[in-house]
Design a protein around this motif. Structure first.
Motif, PDB file in Angstrom:
ATOM      1  N   SER A  96       0.841  -1.195   0.000  1.00 45.12           N
ATOM      2  CA  SER A  96       0.000   0.000   0.000  1.00 45.12           C
ATOM      3  C   SER A  96       0.876   1.246   0.000  1.00 45.12           C
ATOM      4  O   SER A  96       1.995   1.235   0.516  1.00 45.12           O
ATOM      5  N   VAL A  97       0.345   2.296  -0.607  1.00 42.99           N
ATOM      6  CA  VAL A  97       0.998   3.602  -0.651  1.00 42.99           C
ATOM      7  C   VAL A  97      -0.071   4.629  -0.299  1.00 42.99           C
ATOM      8  O   VAL A  97      -1.141   4.658  -0.923  1.00 42.99           O
ATOM      9  N   LYS A  98       0.234   5.467   0.721  1.00 42.70           N
ATOM     10  CA  LYS A  98      -0.743   6.446   1.195  1.00 42.70           C
ATOM     11  C   LYS A  98      -0.091   7.818   1.265  1.00 42.70           C
ATOM     12  O   LYS A  98       1.033   7.948   1.731  1.00 42.70           O
ATOM     13  N   ALA A  99      -0.814   8.838   0.834  1.00 42.96           N
ATOM     14  CA  ALA A  99      -0.308  10.211   0.824  1.00 42.96           C
ATOM     15  C   ALA A  99      -0.959  11.030   1.935  1.00 42.96           C
ATOM     16  O   ALA A  99      -2.155  10.890   2.210  1.00 42.96           O
ATOM     17  N   PHE A 100      -0.141  11.924   2.556  1.00 37.55           N
ATOM     18  CA  PHE A 100      -0.637  12.792   3.621  1.00 37.55           C
ATOM     19  C   PHE A 100       0.075  14.132   3.578  1.00 37.55           C
ATOM     20  O   PHE A 100       1.215  14.219   3.137  1.00 37.55           O
ATOM     21  N   GLY A 101      -0.582  15.151   4.105  1.00 39.20           N
ATOM     22  CA  GLY A 101       0.053  16.441   4.325  1.00 39.20           C
ATOM     23  C   GLY A 101       0.747  16.433   5.675  1.00 39.20           C
ATOM     24  O   GLY A 101       0.281  15.774   6.612  1.00 39.20           O
ATOM     25  N   SER A 102       1.848  17.162   5.792  1.00 42.86           N
ATOM     26  CA  SER A 102       2.657  17.112   7.019  1.00 42.86           C
ATOM     27  C   SER A 102       1.964  17.720   8.232  1.00 42.86           C
ATOM     28  O   SER A 102       2.352  17.447   9.362  1.00 42.86           O
ATOM     29  N   SER A 103       0.947  18.512   8.019  1.00 41.59           N
ATOM     30  CA  SER A 103       0.215  19.069   9.157  1.00 41.59           C
ATOM     31  C   SER A 103      -1.132  18.374   9.363  1.00 41.59           C
ATOM     32  O   SER A 103      -1.852  18.676  10.288  1.00 41.59           O
ATOM     33  N   GLY A 104      -1.441  17.429   8.480  1.00 38.70           N
ATOM     34  CA  GLY A 104      -2.729  16.759   8.552  1.00 38.70           C
ATOM     35  C   GLY A 104      -2.717  15.549   9.456  1.00 38.70           C
ATOM     36  O   GLY A 104      -1.697  15.174  10.025  1.00 38.70           O
TER      37      GLY A 104
END
Length: 184
Positions: A96-104
């Motif tokens: 799996s590959v998941k994307a996130f914002g650093s403040s989220g």
């Protein structure tokens, strides 16, 4: 590339690379994810950038590589048919590959697998500070606090690596915090 190879071989657990914009760092990391996934097909990755949209752009590129006919034929990896999103996808082999914002919010998401003696994925932090916001003490400290309180707990085992790559933007930014050794 040499340092990323050491990460893959589990000879380096925390890597900080500082390079200027336009040096191909995000492309390199996207290709690193696709390459390591070909070797260990159930790896789990978190890809974090200063915005969810930017992280999604990079994970979309990883997905594009994996969906390439040649990649699929050589490595036998297929993206699950129900994984249509560019910010989160899974393969039929369990990766799996998941994307996130650093403040989220990253709570409840993990990288790597527990109890493995080989590479099983990693946490990638790619330009966690937005250039226009890094000079705000509040915003900068929020990114560092989110790293300390959330991101640092995302690896599922002590041997799951954490990679930071980006440009230095402020004397008290996240790379400065990582290099200071305060996160150990």
């Amino acid at each position: 590339s040499k340092e990323l190879t050491l990460v893959f071989r589990m000879q380096c657990n925390a890597l900080t690379i500082q390079v200027p914009p336009g040096s191909g760092k995000s492309t390199l990391l996207s290709m690193f994810v696709a390459w390591t996934m070909a070797k260990f097909q159930n790896s789990q990755y978190l890809y974090i950038s200063y915005s969810h949209e930017l992280a999604s752009k990079h994970t979309a590129f990883v997905k594009q590589i994996i969906e390439c006919r040649q990649y699929r034929e050589i490595f036998g990896i297929k993206v699950r048919s129900d994984s249509r999103a560019k910010d989160f996808f899974q393969t039929e082999q369990g990766a799996s590959v998941k994307a996130f914002g650093s403040s989220g919010s990253i709570t409840g998401q993990d990288a790597g697998l527990p109890h493995a003696d080989h590479f099983t994925g990693c946490v990638i932090m790619d330009d966690c500070h937005k250039p226009g916001e890094v000079h705000s003490d509040t915003v900068r400290q929020s990114v560092i606090q989110n790293y300390r309180e959330t991101i640092l707990q995302r690896p599922r085992a002590p041997n799951v690596p954490m990679i930071y790559i980006g440009q230095r933007l402020h004397e008290d930014d996240l790379p400065a915090y990582l290099l200071s050794g305060k996160d150990v």
